[in-house]
Design a protein around this motif. Structure first.
Motif, PDB file in Angstrom:
ATOM      1  N   GLY A 185      31.986  17.818  27.853  1.00  0.00           N
ATOM      2  CA  GLY A 185      32.210  16.383  27.912  1.00  0.00           C
ATOM      3  C   GLY A 185      30.985  15.620  28.373  1.00  0.00           C
ATOM      4  N   LYS A 186      31.202  14.343  28.654  1.00  0.00           N
ATOM      5  CA  LYS A 186      30.117  13.449  29.065  1.00  0.00           C
ATOM      6  C   LYS A 186      30.342  12.981  30.494  1.00  0.00           C
ATOM      7  CE  LYS A 186      29.971   9.104  27.690  1.00  0.00           C
ATOM      8  NZ  LYS A 186      29.771   7.877  26.868  1.00  0.00           N
ATOM      9  N   LEU A 187      29.330  13.163  31.327  1.00  0.00           N
ATOM     10  CA  LEU A 187      29.360  12.684  32.706  1.00  0.00           C
ATOM     11  C   LEU A 187      28.464  11.454  32.787  1.00  0.00           C
ATOM     12  CD1 LEU A 187      30.333  13.293  35.644  1.00  0.00           C
ATOM     13  CD2 LEU A 187      28.180  14.522  35.960  1.00  0.00           C
ATOM     14  N   SER A 188      29.078  10.300  33.036  1.00  0.00           N
ATOM     15  CA  SER A 188      28.332   9.039  33.119  1.00  0.00           C
ATOM     16  C   SER A 188      28.056   8.703  34.577  1.00  0.00           C
ATOM     17  CB  SER A 188      29.125   7.903  32.469  1.00  0.00           C
ATOM     18  OG  SER A 188      29.402   8.190  31.111  1.00  0.00           O
ATOM     19  N   ILE A 189      26.837   8.258  34.850  1.00  0.00           N
ATOM     20  CA  ILE A 189      26.427   7.911  36.209  1.00  0.00           C
ATOM     21  C   ILE A 189      26.057   6.431  36.249  1.00  0.00           C
ATOM     22  CG2 ILE A 189      24.900   8.483  38.128  1.00  0.00           C
ATOM     23  CD1 ILE A 189      26.543  10.870  37.087  1.00  0.00           C
ATOM     24  N   GLY A 241      23.118   6.454  33.547  1.00  0.00           N
ATOM     25  CA  GLY A 241      22.596   7.699  33.007  1.00  0.00           C
ATOM     26  C   GLY A 241      23.741   8.556  32.512  1.00  0.00           C
ATOM     27  N   THR A 242      23.432   9.538  31.695  1.00  0.00           N
ATOM     28  CA  THR A 242      24.472  10.414  31.158  1.00  0.00           C
ATOM     29  C   THR A 242      24.010  11.864  31.172  1.00  0.00           C
ATOM     30  OG1 THR A 242      23.663   9.943  28.918  1.00  0.00           O
ATOM     31  CG2 THR A 242      25.582   8.708  29.676  1.00  0.00           C
ATOM     32  N   ILE A 243      24.972  12.740  31.399  1.00  0.00           N
ATOM     33  CA  ILE A 243      24.743  14.183  31.350  1.00  0.00           C
ATOM     34  C   ILE A 243      25.826  14.767  30.450  1.00  0.00           C
ATOM     35  CG2 ILE A 243      24.659  16.331  32.676  1.00  0.00           C
ATOM     36  CD1 ILE A 243      23.919  14.571  35.132  1.00  0.00           C
ATOM     37  N   TYR A 244      25.427  15.591  29.501  1.00  0.00           N
ATOM     38  CA  TYR A 244      26.382  16.172  28.558  1.00  0.00           C
ATOM     39  C   TYR A 244      26.516  17.671  28.805  1.00  0.00           C
ATOM     40  CZ  TYR A 244      25.828  11.778  25.997  1.00  0.00           C
ATOM     41  OH  TYR A 244      25.796  10.452  25.648  1.00  0.00           O
ATOM     42  N   LEU A 245      27.765  18.137  28.784  1.00  0.00           N
ATOM     43  CA  LEU A 245      28.037  19.561  28.945  1.00  0.00           C
ATOM     44  C   LEU A 245      28.804  20.072  27.732  1.00  0.00           C
ATOM     45  CD1 LEU A 245      28.747  18.123  32.022  1.00  0.00           C
ATOM     46  CD2 LEU A 245      28.575  20.546  32.590  1.00  0.00           C
ATOM     47  N   LYS A 246      28.550  21.326  27.395  1.00  0.00           N
ATOM     48  CA  LYS A 246      29.276  21.977  26.308  1.00  0.00           C
ATOM     49  C   LYS A 246      29.620  23.396  26.741  1.00  0.00           C
ATOM     50  CE  LYS A 246      29.064  23.144  21.384  1.00  0.00           C
ATOM     51  NZ  LYS A 246      28.233  23.119  20.153  1.00  0.00           N
ATOM     52  N   PHE A 276      33.761  11.300  34.290  1.00  0.00           N
ATOM     53  CA  PHE A 276      33.704  12.400  33.329  1.00  0.00           C
ATOM     54  C   PHE A 276      34.747  12.194  32.243  1.00  0.00           C
ATOM     55  CE2 PHE A 276      35.204  16.614  31.881  1.00  0.00           C
ATOM     56  CZ  PHE A 276      34.031  17.046  31.283  1.00  0.00           C
ATOM     57  N   GLU A 277      34.290  12.272  30.987  1.00  0.00           N
ATOM     58  CA  GLU A 277      35.178  12.186  29.830  1.00  0.00           C
ATOM     59  C   GLU A 277      35.089  13.502  29.068  1.00  0.00           C
ATOM     60  OE1 GLU A 277      34.816   8.179  27.754  1.00  0.00           O
ATOM     61  OE2 GLU A 277      32.967   8.253  28.931  1.00  0.00           O
ATOM     62  N   PRO A 278      36.216  14.181  28.854  1.00  0.00           N
ATOM     63  CA  PRO A 278      36.164  15.502  28.222  1.00  0.00           C
ATOM     64  C   PRO A 278      35.782  15.494  26.751  1.00  0.00           C
ATOM     65  CG  PRO A 278      38.438  14.824  28.603  1.00  0.00           C
ATOM     66  CD  PRO A 278      37.573  13.813  29.286  1.00  0.00           C
ATOM     67  N   LEU A 295      33.583  15.330  23.706  1.00  0.00           N
ATOM     68  CA  LEU A 295      32.143  15.529  23.531  1.00  0.00           C
ATOM     69  C   LEU A 295      31.691  14.957  22.196  1.00  0.00           C
ATOM     70  CD1 LEU A 295      29.499  16.743  24.576  1.00  0.00           C
ATOM     71  CD2 LEU A 295      30.112  18.872  23.422  1.00  0.00           C
ATOM     72  N   THR A 296      30.753  14.011  22.256  1.00  0.00           N
ATOM     73  CA  THR A 296      30.184  13.447  21.036  1.00  0.00           C
ATOM     74  C   THR A 296      28.926  14.232  20.661  1.00  0.00           C
ATOM     75  OG1 THR A 296      28.934  11.864  22.366  1.00  0.00           O
ATOM     76  CG2 THR A 296      31.069  11.145  21.529  1.00  0.00           C
ATOM     77  N   LEU A 297      28.482  14.049  19.426  1.00  0.00           N
ATOM     78  CA  LEU A 297      27.273  14.728  18.976  1.00  0.00           C
ATOM     79  C   LEU A 297      26.051  14.115  19.653  1.00  0.00           C
ATOM     80  CD1 LEU A 297      27.994  15.079  15.143  1.00  0.00           C
ATOM     81  CD2 LEU A 297      28.059  16.884  16.875  1.00  0.00           C
ATOM     82  N   VAL A 298      25.268  14.941  20.307  1.00  0.00           N
ATOM     83  CA  VAL A 298      24.055  14.470  20.981  1.00  0.00           C
ATOM     84  C   VAL A 298      22.916  15.432  20.669  1.00  0.00           C
ATOM     85  CG1 VAL A 298      25.278  13.348  22.873  1.00  0.00           C
ATOM     86  CG2 VAL A 298      24.627  15.751  23.098  1.00  0.00           C
TER      87      VAL A 298
END
Length: 389
Positions: A24-28, A35-40, A71-73, A75-78
């Motif tokens: 998902g995407k972790l937005s700060i 800022g954003t952090i992406y996890l897969k 945190f939003e579960p 996941l978009t294409l990055v």
């Protein structure tokens, strides 16, 4: 899921989400910047912080101490800009955070205003240092410098520390005072939840795992419609739990089955007593087994809110004591959840018995129109129970 960076840092929440394998995407949101952090699948694959990308962005976000995360579960294409393995990444992350904290201790205070002393001799410095010095042509607090700098907070603080040690910059005036409205906001924030989430985003089990992984103590309060439960986490273990009429392990196992609702975590709140002695590993092992059985029996019913009625108890000579007790409970209440809540047996055992009675057509699902029975099922169930006793 969202939380307060003053209570749960970026590094902690990223590590916890990675260790439980989330995507998902972790937005700060911090000091006017995003800022954003992406996890897969538990791996950090991308990070952005202003002009920064990749590991530099991740390390810059990791040292933010004010603001909020979400945190939003989905996941978009990055574009992947972090390819280092999780273990090496987290070692580097911890190192950078420790380094930042060390430099903060040996730098002016965040609210101290600074001013350049060497505006005429800036050419002797590299481009990064020159740019920071240009910011200091007028007095600025260290906090504002970190906010305005085009570089990572760690690099900016490193430059400031070197300039301060060389007396190239100096304190300008008194330490800025925090405006009264900000002090009031900080007081309000202190009473807010450190972390909160919909149980559709993260289960209670996952939230407890996160709290254990980031070494937080406190109270986790969960609500679902008119249902409410509390779980206390202390030193990596669950020490107290209650939900509806249940306490102890039974309460934990019931909460693990919740698939909807909302929960909030309040840090550093201790229970008045302890009703759970078992360690967290054993609780989760048993909890997984109980949850699997619960879901298996729930396959027989549309939902916990399904209305359930006694259809017939006549001609059932093989009925046992527990089945009679469940029939009585069904007759006294409306929904499947009500039956589970008021049953004298565990949630799984209640569901198992109810599923059996449903298969035998002794109970059935209704549309919620009660009070139309032609038979006094309460009396029938009571008589059966007396006969068995």
């Amino acid at each position: 899921m969202k939380g307060d960076l003053a209570k749960i840092g970026v590094a902690d929440i990223v590590k916890a989400l990675a260790l439980i394998g989330k995507s998902g995407k972790l937005s700060i949101r911090s000091e006017g910047r995003r800022g954003t952090i992406y996890l897969k699948s538990g791996n950090v694959i991308s990070a952005e912080d202003g002009r920064l990308r990749g590991e530099d962005a991740l390390y810059s976000l990791a040292v933010r101490e004010r603001g909020y995360f979400e945190f939003e579960p989905a996941l978009t294409l990055v574009d992947q800009n972090i390819r280092i393995g999780s273990e090496s990444l987290f070692i580097g992350l911890s190192s950078q955070v420790d380094r930042y904290k060390y430099m903060l201790l040996h730098s002016p205070k965040l609210d101290d205003r600074l001013l350049a002393n060497v505006t005429a001799a800036q050419a002797q410095y590299d481009k990064e240092t020159q740019r920071i010095l240009r910011l200091l042509n007028k007095p600025l607090s260290l906090r504002e410098i970190l906010r305005q700098s085009p570089y990572s907070r760690i690099l900016t603080l490193e430059i400031i520390s070197q300039l301060y040690a060389k007396h190239a910059i100096s304190l300008a005036g008194k330490t800025e005072t925090i405006p009264s409205d900000e002090r009031e906001q900080e007081a309000e924030d202190a009473e807010k939840a450190s972390l909160e989430t919909s149980l559709k985003t993260l289960s209670i089990g996952e939230v407890v795992q996160i709290l254990v992984l980031i070494h937080r103590n406190g109270r986790l309060t969960a609500t679902w419609d008119d249902r409410k439960g509390d779980v206390f986490v202390e030193h990596g273990n669950i020490t107290f739990a209650t939900v509806e009429s249940l306490e102890g392990l039974g309460a934990v196992y019931r909460l693990l089955t919740w698939k909807d609702g909302y929960c909030k975590f309040f840090a550093d709140v201790a229970p008045e007593s302890q009703n759970i002695q078992k360690n967290i590993e054993s609780i989760f092992v048993e909890g997984i087994d109980i949850l699997a059985k619960f879901n298996k029996f729930m396959d027989e019913f549309p939902s916990l809110d399904a209305f359930i009625d006694v259809i017939s108890v006549t001609g059932q000579e093989e009925i046992n004591e527990k089945e009679a007790a469940i029939l009585k409970t069904i007759n006294q209440h409306e929904t499947l959840n009500d039956v589970i809540t008021h049953s004298p047996y565990s949630d799984v055992e209640t569901l198992e018995i109810t599923a059996k009675l449903y298969a035998q057509r002794m109970v059935g699902l209704s549309k919620g129109l009660r009070g139309q029975q032609q038979v006094d099922y309460d009396k029938e169930a009571e008589d059966l129970l007396k006969d068995l006793l």
